[in-house]
Motif scaffolding. Structure first.
Motif, PDB file in Angstrom:
ATOM      1  N   UNK A 155       0.828  -1.213   0.000  1.00 56.30           N
ATOM      2  CA  UNK A 155       0.000   0.000   0.000  1.00 56.30           C
ATOM      3  C   UNK A 155       0.862   1.263   0.000  1.00 56.30           C
ATOM      4  N   UNK A 156       2.005   1.221   0.683  1.00 57.89           N
ATOM      5  CA  UNK A 156       2.874   2.399   0.672  1.00 57.89           C
ATOM      6  C   UNK A 156       3.483   2.626  -0.709  1.00 57.89           C
ATOM      7  N   UNK A 157       3.941   1.548  -1.351  1.00 60.08           N
ATOM      8  CA  UNK A 157       4.501   1.684  -2.695  1.00 60.08           C
ATOM      9  C   UNK A 157       3.467   2.263  -3.659  1.00 60.08           C
ATOM     10  N   UNK A 158       2.235   1.811  -3.525  1.00 62.01           N
ATOM     11  CA  UNK A 158       1.152   2.316  -4.371  1.00 62.01           C
ATOM     12  C   UNK A 158       0.950   3.814  -4.156  1.00 62.01           C
ATOM     13  N   UNK A 159       0.849   4.235  -2.892  1.00 60.86           N
ATOM     14  CA  UNK A 159       0.570   5.647  -2.613  1.00 60.86           C
ATOM     15  C   UNK A 159       1.767   6.532  -2.945  1.00 60.86           C
ATOM     16  N   UNK A 160       2.974   6.044  -2.715  1.00 66.79           N
ATOM     17  CA  UNK A 160       4.163   6.822  -3.040  1.00 66.79           C
ATOM     18  C   UNK A 160       4.219   7.106  -4.538  1.00 66.79           C
ATOM     19  N   UNK A 161       3.815   6.124  -5.326  1.00 66.29           N
ATOM     20  CA  UNK A 161       3.895   6.244  -6.779  1.00 66.29           C
ATOM     21  C   UNK A 161       2.741   7.060  -7.367  1.00 66.29           C
ATOM     22  N   UNK A 162       1.526   6.901  -6.806  1.00 67.81           N
ATOM     23  CA  UNK A 162       0.345   7.483  -7.436  1.00 67.81           C
ATOM     24  C   UNK A 162      -0.402   8.486  -6.565  1.00 67.81           C
TER      25      UNK A 162
END
Length: 426
Positions: free
Chosen positions: A259-266
């Motif tokens: 979830x962090x990778x998703x939010x960091x990217x988008x």
């Protein structure tokens, strides 16, 4: 107190806290202004060069896969040469990657290659496993606290890098200016890394500056012992993989990393798609990273005081609430609060997750477990940025991606509830 100095073995000042300061700065400069900088520089690159979001996001996915695949190399280098040498190699690789980003990247395939392969390798060699391995060697009683302090450096750097790099790119009208500043920060980190000492035994000291041979004679010995579970067994990987605790921890880790990778990217793109300015969106992302940083030291203290599964449970709950509000909320104040809440949960887990491994399975097993698990776990978490990008391209929104991310956190919440210290093999 039964300190190393009192035992007469090492008259010099305890170096553990000096290591904390050095590694804090390395995380602040290299991680904060490079890894976290991605969230504010990536949208500028996509806009300037008219890239497809899904295809461009493959760079981050490749980087995370590379991070996982390179972790066995990181574990080997730490075991063979030590943390200082491993971090130095990683920072040199990172510097080379940043120079390539500034001077050589003009096409999407070049970005995927440089960010995905070169920078992904550098993240493995400079990442949390190095700092955490050093802290686990230097501290037992204050293990969680020391890790929390060190990991706060990355979040503080990331929080400051968001508005600084955004303003820098606007001033120079180029995303390359951001990566150039990041390269300068890496050079400073290289200098700091040369003063790190790998283990207390290297200079005749003991973890926490406490001689274990003298603790039993200390009238207040209770204050010199950890308050939470510490294994006394030298776990082998064969024994570790037989414990249900390991798989509970894997589910927790997959939830908070994915979830962090998703939010960091988008996250920034989601906010600007919903009407916020680039500066407002960058500030909210910066606050999320700041929330991550502010939570790390308190989370570390709590991890030294209370059973870890309850602190893990509360941290995942914060992430789930924050992510839901970030997805469905409106207004600058509410979104800022939800971003900070999400960041606080993530920052806590970034500290407490490794502590679980160190406390439950021991110092010697720590880099080995990370080296084995990372290639298994990170490819799944790494699918989040590219998956969310393609979901957006197919549906015109991030709704399905957010729903999947919340479901992943709920699964981690259940796993944390049932996670207990593993029984010592008979």
């Amino acid at each position: 107190m039964a300190t190393t100095a009192q035992s007469g073995q090492a008259p010099r000042k305890f170096y553990g806290w000096t290591n904390v300061g050095l590694l804090f700065f390395i995380q602040f400069a290299a991680s904060g202004f490079v890894y976290f900088a991605y969230s504010v520089v990536f949208p500028a690159m996509v806009e300037t060069m008219h890239w497809n979001r899904g295809t461009a996001s493959l760079a981050q996915t490749v980087a995370l896969i590379m991070l996982g695949l390179a972790y066995p190399l990181t574990g080997y280098l730490i075991h063979r040469f030590g943390v200082r040498q491993t971090v130095t190699i990683g920072l040199l690789v990172m510097l080379a990657g940043l120079i390539l980003l500034v001077l050589a990247v003009s096409a999407i395939w070049q970005f995927i290659l440089v960010w995905g392969v070169v920078m992904g390798l550098s993240f493995a060699l400079t990442g949390p496993i190095c700092s955490q391995s050093a802290m686990i060697s230097w501290f037992s009683i204050k293990r969680s606290t020391s890790i929390g302090i060190v990991m706060t450096g990355a979040a503080l750097g990331g929080a400051l890098s968001q508005p600084i790099l955004s303003s820098l790119m606007e001033q120079f009208e180029s995303w390359r200016a951001a990566w150039l500043l990041a390269a300068v920060m890496v050079v400073i980190s290289l200098i700091a890394a040369q003063f790190v000492i790998n283990r207390p035994q290297d200079i005749g000291q003991h973890p926490d500056n406490v001689d274990p041979a003298l603790v039993s004679d200390e009238p207040m010995a209770g204050n010199l012992r950890p308050k939470t579970h510490r294994t006394g067994h030298n776990w082998t990987m064969k024994q570790v993989i037989r414990t249900p605790t390991l798989y509970m921890l894997m589910l927790v880790t997959l939830g908070y990393l994915g979830t962090f990778f998703f939010l960091l990217n988008h996250g920034l793109l989601h906010l600007t798609d919903n009407g916020l300015s680039k500066i407002e969106a960058a500030s909210i992302m910066g606050l999320a990273i700041l929330g991550s940083g502010l939570a790390r030291i308190p989370a570390g203290w709590l991890g030294d005081q209370f059973e870890l599964r309850w602190t893990l449970f509360g941290s995942i709950a914060l992430m789930a609430i924050g992510l839901s509000g970030f997805w469905l909320g409106h207004g600058l104040i509410l979104l800022s609060a939800m971003g900070m809440l999400f960041g606080a949960g993530y920052g806590s887990l970034l500290v407490l997750g490794p502590v679980v491994i160190g406390n439950y399975y021991g110092e010697r097993a720590f880099p080995i477990i990370n080296s084995v698990l990372a290639p298994v776990m990170l490819p799944f978490a790494a699918a989040a940025p590219a998956g969310a990008g393609f979901i957006f391209e197919a549906t015109g929104s991030y709704d399905l991606a957010f729903a999947g991310a919340v479901a992943l956190l709920v699964s981690g919440l259940i796993a944390a509830f049932f996670m207990k210290p593993p029984a010592t093999p008979g």
